[in-house]
Write an enzyme that holds these catalytic residues in place. Structure first.
Site, mmCIF file in Angstrom:
data_model
loop_
_atom_site.group_PDB
_atom_site.id
_atom_site.type_symbol
_atom_site.label_atom_id
_atom_site.label_comp_id
_atom_site.label_asym_id
_atom_site.label_seq_id
_atom_site.Cartn_x
_atom_site.Cartn_y
_atom_site.Cartn_z
ATOM 1 N N HIS A 198 22.431 0.326 22.071
ATOM 2 C CA HIS A 198 22.286 0.556 23.513
ATOM 3 C C HIS A 198 22.389 2.022 23.904
ATOM 4 O O HIS A 198 22.199 2.375 25.059
ATOM 5 C CB HIS A 198 23.326 -0.258 24.303
HETATM 6 N N1 UDP Z 1 30.233 -6.757 22.210
HETATM 7 C C1 UDP Z 1 30.285 -8.060 22.663
HETATM 8 N N2 UDP Z 1 29.128 -8.789 22.718
HETATM 9 C C2 UDP Z 1 27.934 -8.277 22.318
HETATM 10 C C3 UDP Z 1 27.897 -6.950 21.839
HETATM 11 C C4 UDP Z 1 29.064 -6.206 21.809
HETATM 12 O O1 UDP Z 1 31.349 -8.571 23.004
HETATM 13 O O2 UDP Z 1 26.932 -8.991 22.385
HETATM 14 C C5 UDP Z 1 31.478 -5.974 22.238
HETATM 15 C C6 UDP Z 1 31.821 -5.251 20.962
HETATM 16 O O3 UDP Z 1 32.583 -6.061 20.138
HETATM 17 C C7 UDP Z 1 32.600 -4.054 21.446
HETATM 18 C C8 UDP Z 1 32.037 -3.796 22.789
HETATM 19 O O4 UDP Z 1 31.304 -4.947 23.181
HETATM 20 O O5 UDP Z 1 33.958 -4.362 21.637
HETATM 21 C C9 UDP Z 1 31.149 -2.596 22.659
HETATM 22 O O6 UDP Z 1 30.493 -2.369 23.772
HETATM 23 P P1 UDP Z 1 29.339 -1.324 23.836
HETATM 24 O O7 UDP Z 1 28.645 -1.256 22.511
HETATM 25 O O8 UDP Z 1 28.584 -1.684 25.044
HETATM 26 O O9 UDP Z 1 30.102 0.024 24.139
HETATM 27 P P2 UDP Z 1 30.701 1.166 23.240
HETATM 28 O O10 UDP Z 1 31.785 0.604 22.411
HETATM 29 O O11 UDP Z 1 29.585 1.716 22.438
HETATM 30 O O12 UDP Z 1 31.214 2.138 24.240
#
Ligand code: UDP
Length: 374
Positions: A208
């Protein structure tokens, strides 16, 4: 619960990872917390389901700052939060991570002269092209208390001149989030069946980040590399990815993948713990890898999570290295998992939220060590 907000600890959040990583603090604070959702990503799949799975009450205040440019989002959220905090003054404001919501919460706290606590402070990618890098640096420098997950993040803060008394090392609150919601083996078997995949026989993938999904050629390469892997790839599709796939006419590239809507946290963790490997540009997934003991190929220019490089994670650039690295990890997944099972998580043992409250109490940001409410 009483709706009087004054004197509570305002927890400002706006995206899925913030809910995950603040859930433990909200639970420990109980009625002494006041959750404000900025609406940065307000969407049932990215928000409501997370509150429900963690057993949290819905936010007391839900703003609506989604769907704007970064500047407008930060400006609007700051103004709205400032008005809220002027109306009813919180004892402290807590923000997490590196989102526009975190920066807005920080600026509103600063404007109101309210103590600011930054959970997951001190992460640095040193990549100035990432909006998140600017957000996290700015928040750390206005925070009264920087809760650093590791000694590495503490050192990053110290190197920027943030004095020791404004820093506490707690571990990362994601560890207790995983401990709370990781499904048991029976539920995990059901999850595998419902996605038509087998234990250790598939890849779990998420993408993303703007650096990957906002460029048609890079996105096409990533989806092509995933589609060419020798095992099924489960790809929960983040709304930003869905929009770019449509916009760039890349929908046919999803045909080789098992593309599904965003998963709830339980479902995501359950699949991750059974996957051979994750391939992702997510921040949180790099940390979760160290708890579920699965490797992750990180497709990014840089990472702000060096603690897991060389053990749970490998950083690769967009291009053929995605396939090369993934296939190496897929060569003997069971041996890899056995090796990783013996490696402790550098993010702690699941007490980061408790230690965060201790650090807040020590600095009189809250009155005393708060114990969980019945
Ligand atoms: N996650 C989730 N469902 C999904 C994809 C990701 O629960 O379909 C969780 C993942 O385990 C992590 C969080 O969402 O804890 C990550 O979110 P994202 O990748 O949007 O943000 P980032 O961590 O990159 O800031």
């Amino acid at each position: 619960m009483s709706q009087d907000r004054s004197g509570r600890v305002a927890i400002v959040l706006g995206t899925r990872p913030e809910i995950v990583k603040l859930a433990g603090l909200v639970r420990l604070l109980g009625e002494r917390s006041w959750v404000v959702h900025t609406g940065q990503h307000y969407d049932a799949e990215l928000s409501d389901v997370f509150f429900a799975q963690f057993g949290l009450q819905p936010p007391l205040d839900a703003l609506d700052v989604g769907g704007r440019t970064r500047g407008a989002q930060i400006g609007e959220a700051t103004a709205r939060l400032d008005a809220l905090f002027t109306d009813e003054r919180p004892a402290a404001v807590v923000v997490q991570g590196d989102t526009n919501s975190a920066l807005a919460g920080a600026l509103a706290a600063n404007a109101g002269g309210i103590a600011l606590v930054h959970v997951e402070a001190g992460l640095r990618s040193h990549d100035r092209a990432m909006p998140e890098e600017h957000n996290r640096v700015l928040v750390d420098h206005v925070a009264d208390l920087c809760l650093a997950p590791t000694a590495t993040s503490r050192a990053n803060l110290a190197a920027e001149g943030i004095p020791d008394e404004r820093i506490a090392v707690t571990g990362n609150t994601v560890v207790e989030a995983v401990q709370q919601l990781l499904p048991d083996p029976d539920e995990r078997r059901d999850l595998l069946d419902s996605h038509g995949v087998a234990r250790n026989g598939f890849v779990l993938s998420t993408f993303h980040r703007p650096e990957n999904v906002d460029d048609a050629e890079r996105l096409a390469t990533i989806l092509g590399q995933l589609g060419a892997l020798p095992v099924p790839v489960v790809l929960p599709v983040h709304p930003r990815l869905a929009a770019r796939v449509e916009g760039f006419g890349l929908r046919p590239r999803l045909d080789a993948l098992h593309a599904v809507p965003p998963l709830g946290y339980r479902e995501f963790l359950g699949l991750f713990a059974e996957a051979a490997l994750a391939v992702s540009d997510s921040g949180g997934v790099q940390e979760e890898a160290s708890v579920v003991k699965r490797p992750v190929v990180v497709v990014r220019r840089s990472t702000e999570r060096p603690e897991v490089l060389g053990t749970f994670s490998e950083l690769v650039a967009v291009g053929p290295d995605i396939g090369v690295a993934s296939e190496r990890w897929l060569d003997d997944p069971v041996a890899v998992h056995e090796r990783l099972a013996a490696v402790p998580s550098p993010y702690g043992d699941g007490r980061a939220s408790e230690l965060a409250l201790d650090a807040m109490a020590q600095r009189q940001l809250i009155k005393q060590r708060l114990l969980p409410e019945e």
